[in-house]
Design a protein around this motif. Structure first.
Motif, PDB file in Angstrom:
ATOM      1  N   UNK A   1       0.822  -1.198   0.000  1.00  0.00           N
ATOM      2  CA  UNK A   1       0.000   0.000   0.000  1.00  0.00           C
ATOM      3  C   UNK A   1       0.868   1.264   0.000  1.00  0.00           C
ATOM      4  N   UNK A   2       1.566   1.554   1.084  1.00  0.00           N
ATOM      5  CA  UNK A   2       2.385   2.752   1.144  1.00  0.00           C
ATOM      6  C   UNK A   2       1.596   4.028   1.302  1.00  0.00           C
ATOM      7  N   UNK A   3       0.460   3.974   1.979  1.00  0.00           N
ATOM      8  CA  UNK A   3      -0.378   5.166   2.165  1.00  0.00           C
ATOM      9  C   UNK A   3       0.152   6.078   3.264  1.00  0.00           C
ATOM     10  N   UNK A   4      -0.061   7.368   3.057  1.00  0.00           N
ATOM     11  CA  UNK A   4       0.121   8.389   4.078  1.00  0.00           C
ATOM     12  C   UNK A   4      -1.192   9.153   4.140  1.00  0.00           C
ATOM     13  N   UNK A   5      -1.793   9.219   5.319  1.00  0.00           N
ATOM     14  CA  UNK A   5      -3.066   9.907   5.501  1.00  0.00           C
ATOM     15  C   UNK A   5      -2.830  11.109   6.401  1.00  0.00           C
ATOM     16  N   UNK A   6      -2.955  12.296   5.826  1.00  0.00           N
ATOM     17  CA  UNK A   6      -2.779  13.541   6.561  1.00  0.00           C
ATOM     18  C   UNK A   6      -4.154  14.077   6.933  1.00  0.00           C
ATOM     19  N   UNK A   7      -4.246  14.698   8.108  1.00  0.00           N
ATOM     20  CA  UNK A   7      -5.498  15.314   8.532  1.00  0.00           C
ATOM     21  C   UNK A   7      -5.200  16.421   9.521  1.00  0.00           C
ATOM     22  N   UNK A   8      -6.117  17.371   9.595  1.00  0.00           N
ATOM     23  CA  UNK A   8      -5.925  18.456  10.539  1.00  0.00           C
ATOM     24  C   UNK A   8      -6.868  19.603  10.269  1.00  0.00           C
ATOM     25  N   UNK A   9      -6.492  20.737  10.836  1.00  0.00           N
ATOM     26  CA  UNK A   9      -7.329  21.936  10.710  1.00  0.00           C
ATOM     27  C   UNK A   9      -6.437  23.164  10.786  1.00  0.00           C
ATOM     28  N   UNK A  10      -7.017  24.279  10.374  1.00  0.00           N
ATOM     29  CA  UNK A  10      -6.238  25.503  10.421  1.00  0.00           C
ATOM     30  C   UNK A  10      -7.052  26.715  10.033  1.00  0.00           C
ATOM     31  N   UNK A  11      -6.335  27.805   9.866  1.00  0.00           N
ATOM     32  CA  UNK A  11      -6.956  29.054   9.463  1.00  0.00           C
ATOM     33  C   UNK A  11      -7.191  29.978  10.641  1.00  0.00           C
ATOM     34  N   UNK A  12      -8.219  30.780  10.522  1.00  0.00           N
ATOM     35  CA  UNK A  12      -8.531  31.748  11.565  1.00  0.00           C
ATOM     36  C   UNK A  12      -7.600  32.941  11.522  1.00  0.00           C
ATOM     37  N   UNK A  13      -7.613  33.714  12.579  1.00  0.00           N
ATOM     38  CA  UNK A  13      -6.827  34.942  12.634  1.00  0.00           C
ATOM     39  C   UNK A  13      -5.326  34.685  12.543  1.00  0.00           C
ATOM     40  N   UNK A  14      -4.865  33.569  13.108  1.00  0.00           N
ATOM     41  CA  UNK A  14      -3.432  33.282  13.110  1.00  0.00           C
ATOM     42  C   UNK A  14      -2.971  32.548  11.860  1.00  0.00           C
ATOM     43  N   UNK A  15      -3.881  31.854  11.199  1.00  0.00           N
ATOM     44  CA  UNK A  15      -3.523  31.078  10.020  1.00  0.00           C
ATOM     45  C   UNK A  15      -2.754  29.802  10.334  1.00  0.00           C
ATOM     46  N   UNK A  16      -2.679  29.455  11.605  1.00  0.00           N
ATOM     47  CA  UNK A  16      -1.942  28.255  12.004  1.00  0.00           C
ATOM     48  C   UNK A  16      -2.630  26.993  11.509  1.00  0.00           C
ATOM     49  N   UNK A  17      -1.819  25.982  11.185  1.00  0.00           N
ATOM     50  CA  UNK A  17      -2.328  24.689  10.738  1.00  0.00           C
ATOM     51  C   UNK A  17      -1.778  23.613  11.671  1.00  0.00           C
ATOM     52  N   UNK A  18      -2.671  22.833  12.232  1.00  0.00           N
ATOM     53  CA  UNK A  18      -2.332  21.725  13.109  1.00  0.00           C
ATOM     54  C   UNK A  18      -2.549  20.448  12.303  1.00  0.00           C
ATOM     55  N   UNK A  19      -1.478  19.700  12.032  1.00  0.00           N
ATOM     56  CA  UNK A  19      -1.579  18.559  11.123  1.00  0.00           C
ATOM     57  C   UNK A  19      -1.045  17.277  11.752  1.00  0.00           C
ATOM     58  N   UNK A  20      -1.627  16.165  11.309  1.00  0.00           N
ATOM     59  CA  UNK A  20      -1.194  14.826  11.693  1.00  0.00           C
ATOM     60  C   UNK A  20      -0.960  14.029  10.421  1.00  0.00           C
ATOM     61  N   UNK A  21      -0.129  12.995  10.546  1.00  0.00           N
ATOM     62  CA  UNK A  21       0.107  12.072   9.444  1.00  0.00           C
ATOM     63  C   UNK A  21       0.075  10.658  10.004  1.00  0.00           C
ATOM     64  N   UNK A  22      -0.816   9.837   9.466  1.00  0.00           N
ATOM     65  CA  UNK A  22      -0.903   8.433   9.845  1.00  0.00           C
ATOM     66  C   UNK A  22      -0.377   7.602   8.688  1.00  0.00           C
ATOM     67  N   UNK A  23       0.672   6.840   8.954  1.00  0.00           N
ATOM     68  CA  UNK A  23       1.228   5.954   7.945  1.00  0.00           C
ATOM     69  C   UNK A  23       0.528   4.601   8.035  1.00  0.00           C
ATOM     70  N   UNK A  24       0.555   3.847   6.947  1.00  0.00           N
ATOM     71  CA  UNK A  24      -0.139   2.561   6.961  1.00  0.00           C
ATOM     72  C   UNK A  24       0.556   1.516   7.828  1.00  0.00           C
ATOM     73  N   UNK A  25       1.735   1.837   8.374  1.00  0.00           N
ATOM     74  CA  UNK A  25       2.384   0.945   9.335  1.00  0.00           C
ATOM     75  C   UNK A  25       1.955   1.258  10.778  1.00  0.00           C
ATOM     76  N   UNK A  26       1.072   2.245  10.927  1.00  0.00           N
ATOM     77  CA  UNK A  26       0.523   2.580  12.234  1.00  0.00           C
ATOM     78  C   UNK A  26       1.182   3.736  12.943  1.00  0.00           C
ATOM     79  N   UNK A  27       2.252   4.249  12.410  1.00  0.00           N
ATOM     80  CA  UNK A  27       2.910   5.382  13.062  1.00  0.00           C
ATOM     81  C   UNK A  27       2.101   6.657  12.832  1.00  0.00           C
ATOM     82  N   UNK A  28       1.862   7.360  13.942  1.00  0.00           N
ATOM     83  CA  UNK A  28       1.122   8.620  13.891  1.00  0.00           C
ATOM     84  C   UNK A  28       2.077   9.747  14.245  1.00  0.00           C
ATOM     85  N   UNK A  29       2.163  10.725  13.348  1.00  0.00           N
ATOM     86  CA  UNK A  29       3.029  11.882  13.544  1.00  0.00           C
ATOM     87  C   UNK A  29       2.172  13.137  13.700  1.00  0.00           C
ATOM     88  N   UNK A  30       2.704  14.099  14.453  1.00  0.00           N
ATOM     89  CA  UNK A  30       2.015  15.367  14.669  1.00  0.00           C
ATOM     90  C   UNK A  30       2.954  16.503  14.261  1.00  0.00           C
TER      91      UNK A  30
END
Length: 117
Positions: A1-30
């Motif tokens: 497979x080799x999937x990377x699933x990114x998810x998160x949110x952002x915007x607003x007055x600061x424009x900051x983006x909070x992101x996560x990445x879940x790899x198909x091997x189960x590792x979750x990155x922030x």
């Protein structure tokens, strides 16, 4: 497979983006906005991650065309052999998303919250 699933949110007055990445091997990155770099926060059990990536396949996330950027937004992005696809929405446009997208996002947010505890 080799999937990377990114998810998160952002915007607003600061424009900051909070992101996560879940790899198909189960590792979750922030990636908090302040550092700009991803760091490992958890390993998701095999059964749970398989369920999540089954949902990605079932929703045909590579085929969903929806980029409705608002002041505050949420996103899902899938990366794999098929290429890269991003789905982005805000509060006003969430009801226009294909069925299942917001449910997947909410489940991923639960996983992210559990990883921060």
């Amino acid at each position: 497979m080799g999937y990377e699933l990114y998810f998160g949110s952002g915007g607003g007055a600061t424009g900051e983006i909070n992101a996560y990445c879940l790899l198909d091997n189960g590792r979750l990155y922030h990636r908090p906005t302040k550092t700009g770099e991803f760091f490992l926060v958890d390993r998701i059990p095999k059964r749970r991650r398989n369920d999540l990536f089954w949902q990605v396949d079932n929703l045909d996330l590579f085929g969903v065309q929806f980029l409705e950027h608002e002041n505050r937004f949420r996103f899902l992005q899938i990366k794999g052999q098929e290429g890269v696809n991003r789905v982005m929405w805000g509060d006003r446009t969430a009801s226009q998303l294909p069925d299942g997208i917001t449910d997947l996002y909410k489940e991923l947010q639960v996983i992210a919250a559990e990883s921060r505890d």
